[in-house]
Design a protein around this motif. Structure first.
Motif, PDB file in Angstrom:
ATOM      1  N   GLY A 264       8.482   5.936 -62.306  1.00  0.00           N
ATOM      2  CA  GLY A 264       7.377   5.033 -61.943  1.00  0.00           C
ATOM      3  C   GLY A 264       7.566   4.526 -60.536  1.00  0.00           C
ATOM      4  N   PRO A 265       7.459   5.400 -59.553  1.00  0.00           N
ATOM      5  CA  PRO A 265       7.842   5.033 -58.184  1.00  0.00           C
ATOM      6  C   PRO A 265       6.988   3.941 -57.564  1.00  0.00           C
ATOM      7  N   LEU A 266       5.769   3.780 -58.066  1.00  0.00           N
ATOM      8  CA  LEU A 266       4.860   2.807 -57.466  1.00  0.00           C
ATOM      9  C   LEU A 266       4.613   1.602 -58.373  1.00  0.00           C
ATOM     10  N   ALA A 267       5.491   1.386 -59.338  1.00  0.00           N
ATOM     11  CA  ALA A 267       5.333   0.252 -60.253  1.00  0.00           C
ATOM     12  C   ALA A 267       5.529  -1.063 -59.504  1.00  0.00           C
ATOM     13  N   PHE A 268       4.676  -2.018 -59.802  1.00  0.00           N
ATOM     14  CA  PHE A 268       4.739  -3.340 -59.171  1.00  0.00           C
ATOM     15  C   PHE A 268       5.324  -4.311 -60.186  1.00  0.00           C
ATOM     16  N   ARG A 269       6.587  -4.716 -59.984  1.00  0.00           N
ATOM     17  CA  ARG A 269       7.282  -5.555 -60.968  1.00  0.00           C
ATOM     18  C   ARG A 269       7.881  -6.778 -60.279  1.00  0.00           C
ATOM     19  N   PRO A 270       7.070  -7.744 -59.934  1.00  0.00           N
ATOM     20  CA  PRO A 270       7.618  -8.943 -59.299  1.00  0.00           C
ATOM     21  C   PRO A 270       8.449  -9.757 -60.285  1.00  0.00           C
ATOM     22  N   GLY A 271       9.614 -10.178 -59.857  1.00  0.00           N
ATOM     23  CA  GLY A 271      10.450 -11.026 -60.701  1.00  0.00           C
ATOM     24  C   GLY A 271       9.958 -12.463 -60.683  1.00  0.00           C
ATOM     25  N   ARG A 272      10.436 -13.249 -61.613  1.00  0.00           N
ATOM     26  CA  ARG A 272       9.999 -14.642 -61.693  1.00  0.00           C
ATOM     27  C   ARG A 272      11.125 -15.493 -62.280  1.00  0.00           C
ATOM     28  N   LEU A 273      11.399 -16.612 -61.634  1.00  0.00           N
ATOM     29  CA  LEU A 273      12.416 -17.548 -62.072  1.00  0.00           C
ATOM     30  C   LEU A 273      11.743 -18.834 -62.537  1.00  0.00           C
ATOM     31  N   PRO A 274      12.486 -19.727 -63.206  1.00  0.00           N
ATOM     32  CA  PRO A 274      11.893 -21.014 -63.582  1.00  0.00           C
ATOM     33  C   PRO A 274      11.420 -21.775 -62.348  1.00  0.00           C
ATOM     34  N   GLY A 275      10.316 -22.490 -62.494  1.00  0.00           N
ATOM     35  CA  GLY A 275       9.760 -23.234 -61.371  1.00  0.00           C
ATOM     36  C   GLY A 275      10.559 -24.482 -61.064  1.00  0.00           C
ATOM     37  N   ALA A 276      10.357 -25.013 -59.863  1.00  0.00           N
ATOM     38  CA  ALA A 276      10.987 -26.276 -59.492  1.00  0.00           C
ATOM     39  C   ALA A 276      10.394 -27.391 -60.347  1.00  0.00           C
ATOM     40  N   PRO A 277      11.199 -28.379 -60.733  1.00  0.00           N
ATOM     41  CA  PRO A 277      10.679 -29.475 -61.565  1.00  0.00           C
ATOM     42  C   PRO A 277       9.639 -30.295 -60.811  1.00  0.00           C
ATOM     43  N   GLY A 321       9.282 -15.993 -56.321  1.00  0.00           N
ATOM     44  CA  GLY A 321       9.877 -15.944 -57.657  1.00  0.00           C
ATOM     45  C   GLY A 321      10.187 -17.310 -58.221  1.00  0.00           C
ATOM     46  N   VAL A 322      10.051 -18.362 -57.396  1.00  0.00           N
ATOM     47  CA  VAL A 322      10.306 -19.739 -57.847  1.00  0.00           C
ATOM     48  C   VAL A 322       9.008 -20.522 -57.716  1.00  0.00           C
ATOM     49  N   PRO A 323       8.224 -20.634 -58.782  1.00  0.00           N
ATOM     50  CA  PRO A 323       6.952 -21.359 -58.676  1.00  0.00           C
ATOM     51  C   PRO A 323       7.162 -22.794 -58.190  1.00  0.00           C
ATOM     52  N   HIS A 324       6.270 -23.244 -57.335  1.00  0.00           N
ATOM     53  CA  HIS A 324       6.289 -24.623 -56.816  1.00  0.00           C
ATOM     54  C   HIS A 324       7.602 -24.949 -56.116  1.00  0.00           C
ATOM     55  N   TRP A 325       8.153 -23.982 -55.369  1.00  0.00           N
ATOM     56  CA  TRP A 325       9.420 -24.254 -54.696  1.00  0.00           C
ATOM     57  C   TRP A 325       9.294 -25.369 -53.671  1.00  0.00           C
ATOM     58  N   ASN A 326       8.081 -25.651 -53.214  1.00  0.00           N
ATOM     59  CA  ASN A 326       7.914 -26.710 -52.225  1.00  0.00           C
ATOM     60  C   ASN A 326       8.262 -28.091 -52.776  1.00  0.00           C
ATOM     61  N   ARG A 327       8.393 -28.221 -54.090  1.00  0.00           N
ATOM     62  CA  ARG A 327       8.761 -29.510 -54.678  1.00  0.00           C
ATOM     63  C   ARG A 327      10.212 -29.902 -54.414  1.00  0.00           C
ATOM     64  N   VAL A 328      11.051 -28.938 -54.021  1.00  0.00           N
ATOM     65  CA  VAL A 328      12.475 -29.251 -53.860  1.00  0.00           C
ATOM     66  C   VAL A 328      12.702 -30.243 -52.725  1.00  0.00           C
TER      67      VAL A 328
END
Length: 463
Positions: A264-277, A321-328
């Motif tokens: 699957g050379p063109l698969a789009f698989r973005p990773g995701r981590l827990p968001g900032a509190p 990959g870190v939703p709402h990282w601007n909250r940090v």
């Protein structure tokens, strides 16, 4: 000549609307506005006609760091409801899409077809309209220029209700590219794409001992890479001032993939981590914590690594990959400061880096890149030279006065700051930074004499 279309008069009364407090991604200077969410081009035109005395400004996904997509007491057009990809020519490598389409969605659709967006900033959560309005740049400016250089045409709704189909080289197109939404509402864009054979990158990484070492490496070998960026430690001082981790690469060809990836050379698989509190204690990103992070980040980087395969999203958009990282940065938010100075002004760059290091500004998101040729947009940011971007907690004591001093250094060197990230520039410096400012103001005055399109940024800077 630009083609023109007139929408029929009449204001729709069922367009979704509410009142909301808005900020930029830096979460500073919140203001209240009436937020209108058009779902069709006709609704967008109706919303512009009904915007009232305080005017209106288009807004995408809110990733401008400052106040460019805010309008205190007026209207804001949330364009994310206009998010259709209208056509893809997989043979010619062209896509026609609404202004509210995100780069993330474009990648989801285009990658399986063997195409990629020609320019991507540090986040894929920006809209196509915002990408043109800010004339965004990426890690490949030294090769490919900014986003608008790859736009074949665009449709622009102006204050008189007309829709103009514009091509590069026309004055209104060049004023709109980087014009921060002040010439009208971008409705759709035809974009030239980049062919790729995989969704992986081949990446080279190396450490630079100091700023001079970094600049020498970039100057001598950047032409060998499509993409290039350096993370720089702005807390390091003395002999280590400006030490950095340099990361460069290109799209991996099919033959470079391991057997498993070839399925699957063109698969789009973005990773995701827990968001900032939602709540982060003030002062979390202070000098000591950022200093420890910077030391760890620099030491764990390889002295030199070549040909490593990396996910496309990890290379271009690690923070997505870190939703709402601007909250940090806490409730006070942060200021993103980005400037460019031309080649031959390296001593100014050295002086600014030394001043930031001496001031002990706690920035863990600081990057240095090289720009190629200037772009045709009248208010486009890039010019051939060195650009440094850094995030600084807005609560840092004396920050405003310190950045004012850096502005003076930048102006004296013939440089400029990036309007899409600005939240505090003094307006009297703007004309020296942007030589086509008078042309922009004159065209805008003729096109929009009543000031229909206005933002907190345009009021603050007198645009």
């Amino acid at each position: 000549m630009a083609a023109e279309t007139d929408f029929e008069t009449g204001v729709a009364t069922d367009i979704p609307t509410d009142v909301d407090t808005l900020t930029g991604w830096g979460r500073t200077a919140p203001t209240l506005a009436r937020v209108i969410r058009p779902r069709t081009y006709e609704e967008a035109a109706a919303a512009v006609r009904a915007c009232g005395a305080r005017g209106s400004i288009a807004r995408g996904l809110g990733r401008a760091y400052g106040d460019a997509a805010q309008n205190a007491g007026g209207s804001v057009l949330d364009m994310t409801g206009l998010a259709r990809i209208r056509a893809i020519d997989a043979e010619a490598g062209l896509a026609v899409c609404d202004a509210g389409v995100s780069l993330h969605h474009l990648m989801e659709v285009l990658l399986p077809l063997g195409w990629f967006v020609p320019v991507s900033p540090g986040t894929r959560y920006v809209t196509v309209g915002g990408a043109v309005g800010a004339d965004i740049h990426g890690k490949n400016h030294h090769v490919s220029g900014s986003f608008s250089r790859h736009v074949v045409s665009l449709d622009l709704l102006t204050a008189d209700g007309r829709v103009h189909t514009l091509a590069p080289g026309e004055p209104l197109f060049d004023a709109t590219a980087g014009g921060m939404g002040l010439t009208g509402v971008i409705l759709s864009v035809t974009l030239r794409l980049l062919p790729v054979e995989s969704s992986l990158m081949t990446v080279d990484t190396e450490r630079a001992d100091d700023l001079d070492d970094l600049m020498a490496r970039l100057t001598s070998t950047d032409h060998l890479y499509r993409y290039s960026v350096a993370w720089i430690d702005l807390l390091a001082r003395g002999a280590a001032t400006g030490r950095a981790v340099l990361t460069r690469g290109d799209h991996a060809p099919y033959e470079a993939l391991p057997l498993r990836a070839r399925r699957g050379p063109l698969a789009f698989r973005p990773g995701r981590l827990p968001g900032a509190p939602a709540y982060v204690p003030e002062g979390l990103l202070g000098r000591h914590t950022v200093g420890a992070f910077n030391e760890l980040w620099y030491r764990r980087a390889p002295r030199r690594s070549t040909g490593r395969l990396q996910r496309l999203t990890s290379f271009f958009h690690p923070l997505d990959g870190v939703p709402h990282w601007n909250r940090v940065y806490g409730r006070g938010g942060f200021v993103q400061y980005q400037f460019v100075v031309g080649y031959g002004q390296e001593e100014t760059l050295r002086r600014v880096v030394r001043r930031i290091a001496s001031r002990r500004c706690p920035s863990f998101l600081a990057v240095l890149k090289r720009f190629g040729e200037s772009d045709p947009g009248w208010l486009s940011f890039p010019l051939p030279g060195w650009t440094l971007a850094l995030d600084i907690p807005a609560s840092l004591s004396g920050l405003g006065a310190f950045l004012d001093e850096l502005d003076e250094e930048v102006v004296a060197a013939g440089g400029r700051v990036y309007l899409a990230k600005d939240s505090r520039l003094r307006p009297e410096l703007l004309a020296a930074m942007y030589p086509r400012l008078a042309d922009f103001r004159e065209l805008r005055g003729r096109l929009d004499p009543a000031g229909v399109f206005v933002s907190d940024l345009s009021r603050r800077l007198g645009l």
